[in-house]
Design an enzyme around this catalytic site. Sequence first.
Site, PDB file in Angstrom:
ATOM      1  N   HIS A 480       0.371 -37.655 -18.798  1.00 58.92           N
ATOM      2  CA  HIS A 480      -0.575 -38.755 -18.975  1.00 58.92           C
ATOM      3  C   HIS A 480       0.120 -39.956 -19.632  1.00 58.92           C
ATOM      4  O   HIS A 480       0.047 -41.086 -19.130  1.00 58.92           O
ATOM      5  CB  HIS A 480      -1.747 -38.274 -19.845  1.00 58.92           C
ATOM      6  CG  HIS A 480      -2.861 -39.256 -19.963  1.00 58.92           C
ATOM      7  ND1 HIS A 480      -4.060 -39.121 -19.302  1.00 58.92           N
ATOM      8  CD2 HIS A 480      -2.969 -40.408 -20.675  1.00 58.92           C
ATOM      9  CE1 HIS A 480      -4.850 -40.137 -19.598  1.00 58.92           C
ATOM     10  NE2 HIS A 480      -4.213 -40.928 -20.444  1.00 58.92           N
ATOM     11  N   GLU A 481       0.813 -39.708 -20.727  1.00 62.28           N
ATOM     12  CA  GLU A 481       1.491 -40.795 -21.432  1.00 62.28           C
ATOM     13  C   GLU A 481       2.685 -41.320 -20.634  1.00 62.28           C
ATOM     14  O   GLU A 481       2.983 -42.525 -20.677  1.00 62.28           O
ATOM     15  CB  GLU A 481       1.944 -40.327 -22.814  1.00 62.28           C
ATOM     16  CG  GLU A 481       0.823 -39.869 -23.728  1.00 62.28           C
ATOM     17  CD  GLU A 481      -0.231 -40.938 -23.936  1.00 62.28           C
ATOM     18  OE1 GLU A 481       0.116 -42.147 -23.875  1.00 62.28           O
ATOM     19  OE2 GLU A 481      -1.401 -40.593 -24.143  1.00 62.28           O
TER      20      GLU A 481
END
Length: 665
Positions: A480-481
């Site tokens: 996600h990051e």
Amino acid sequence: MPDQPTKRQPRPPRLSLGRWRPAPPPRPGGSNLPRPGTPRPPARAPTGFRSRTFWTTLAVLFAINILFTNVFFAPAQPKTVVIPYDVFVQQVKSDNVTSVTSTSEAIVGSTKKPVTAGSGQGSATNFSTQRPSFATDDLLGVLQQHKVTIDALNPNPPTPLWQTLLLSFGPVLLLVLLFVYVSRRMASLRSGAGGILGRFGQSGARLYNAEHPPTTFADVAGIDEVKAELLEIVDFLKEPAKYERLGGTVPKGVLLIGAPGTGKTLLARAVAGEAGVPFFSISASEFIEAIVGVGASRVRDLFEKARAAAPAIIFIDEMDAVGRSRSAALRIGGNDEQEQTLNQILTEMDGFDPHEGVIVLAATNRGDVLDPALLRPGRFDRRVQVHAPDRAGRSAILRIHTRNIPLAPDVDLNEIASQTAGMVGADLRSLANEAALSAARRGAALVTLEDFTVAIEKVELGSERKLMLTPEDRERIAYHESGHALLGLLLPGADPVSRVSIIPRGQSLGATTQTPVDDRFNYGEDYLRGRITGALGGRAAEELIYGVVSTGAEADLRMVTGIAREMVVRWGMSPKVGALNYSEEGSAAIAFGTQRPYSDATAELIDSEVKRISDECLAQAVALLKANRGRLDALARALLEHDTLYAAEILRVADIRQPVVAATA
């Protein structure tokens, strides 16, 4: 969890994994607090009926009265036993009863020899009994036959005269005395003789004078244009004749408008410190009380004190508490407390003599909701906007807040200022304090750059949390990051990515920080679309890797929706809606809300355009990540290994030297 970019406003924070970054703490109202070391005035002991000593003394006297009346001076009573009625009849027939006294069916009397009663009462020559109502015996004849002295008491004796007078005239007398007391008390209160209403009518403004170390413009930085505006006020208070000889007058009121923490209260105190005049400080909410008229009385008291101490400055913080537009909401009646207080402020400012030397400074976060009567010429006719500082201003503010902090040679305040875009004075003060605390926890003698880095992360993201995440959760957070970070590198014109982390902090499980090279004051449509695309990078990465999305993008979607809607309704960046502004700020107000300035058909069109912009940016994010899948995997693996990556490491792992533009599907 939210990614936390340190972007200058109006850039909203980049958020991921569905939770918002907590809002920064409100700026403390320092001008409303006494300076450290100021002795507190001794508290006045309550007097009269409010005195604890009075009630304690009254309770002791009451207890002593009961003790003496019922114990020491109570008449001696002979011992009396209670006997059944049949035992009483037997005692009469045995000639042991000498006399009886009857009150209705109750009988008391005495005997020649002691009578023993049941229930462990013992024996005595005095007794009492109760004749049953259903008894049919000839008790009178039996008593007369055995020569018993008979007496009787009236069951309804006449009420004594003193009791009759007390019951008849006592309540009336008490009401008369109460009326006299209340009348005299109210007369005393109206005269201001230290009563309750007298205290309510006092303004309670704090006076800061020259006895304390003054705040000057040397303590203010980052808002030089505002300082220049206020220098005229200082010059007038120091040399009024300079302006009066040419017929000029200084503005009666100066309104400071700005976001919380930008230094409005500090500026007002600096004006007073530079001019060396008394400074009366009060919050507008302190005027308001449940009793109608008290607020207006406090306003009168405040202005009277200022005139007596002239030249002086009156500072009213949070002016919107009483100065809101009187047409902005439905009011039942026109005599409510807030309106009376506002009217009194307007009247007092109109009554200023231009030569009195009293200037009113006021501060508010909501200049758009103030009543027009406050803003007309002759009242608050000078309005000063206090904006967030730029990079040079932040550096100057940091120098002020680190004057008493020993800094290591590696600390570059200009570099720190570049990493804190969007922060205001209160945020920077908190940042310097957190860095000093970090160094103190390590037992260091100097505050280093590492301490400031830790402080920035703590201020922006919150404290680190020790969470036991499963390997699957850590991998999802890493992808996600990585999606956010990789799009920050690939999108043209995007702000450089300075840090990406999967360490839980505050309310976030991970964060990606982008630091602008320079402060921006104007935003192009391509930049805003890039912001939306970057915010959707986490959701796009999850969809690409796992085929499904999670709740982690909740806050990202909230930010995306906000930017896209602003593009359509505020900035005219939709060809279908056109170059129109449909923002509801400043629209006509109705009873309990704000009237929508467009039709239902336009509302549907706005919603469809917001969705179109979001869908196009999401498609671009997915296409970029597909084209750079290898880089995405490499960043995720590095994050799982190291938890946090900084700018140089991010570029090395992603194998990017310059921003790369990939084709979009």
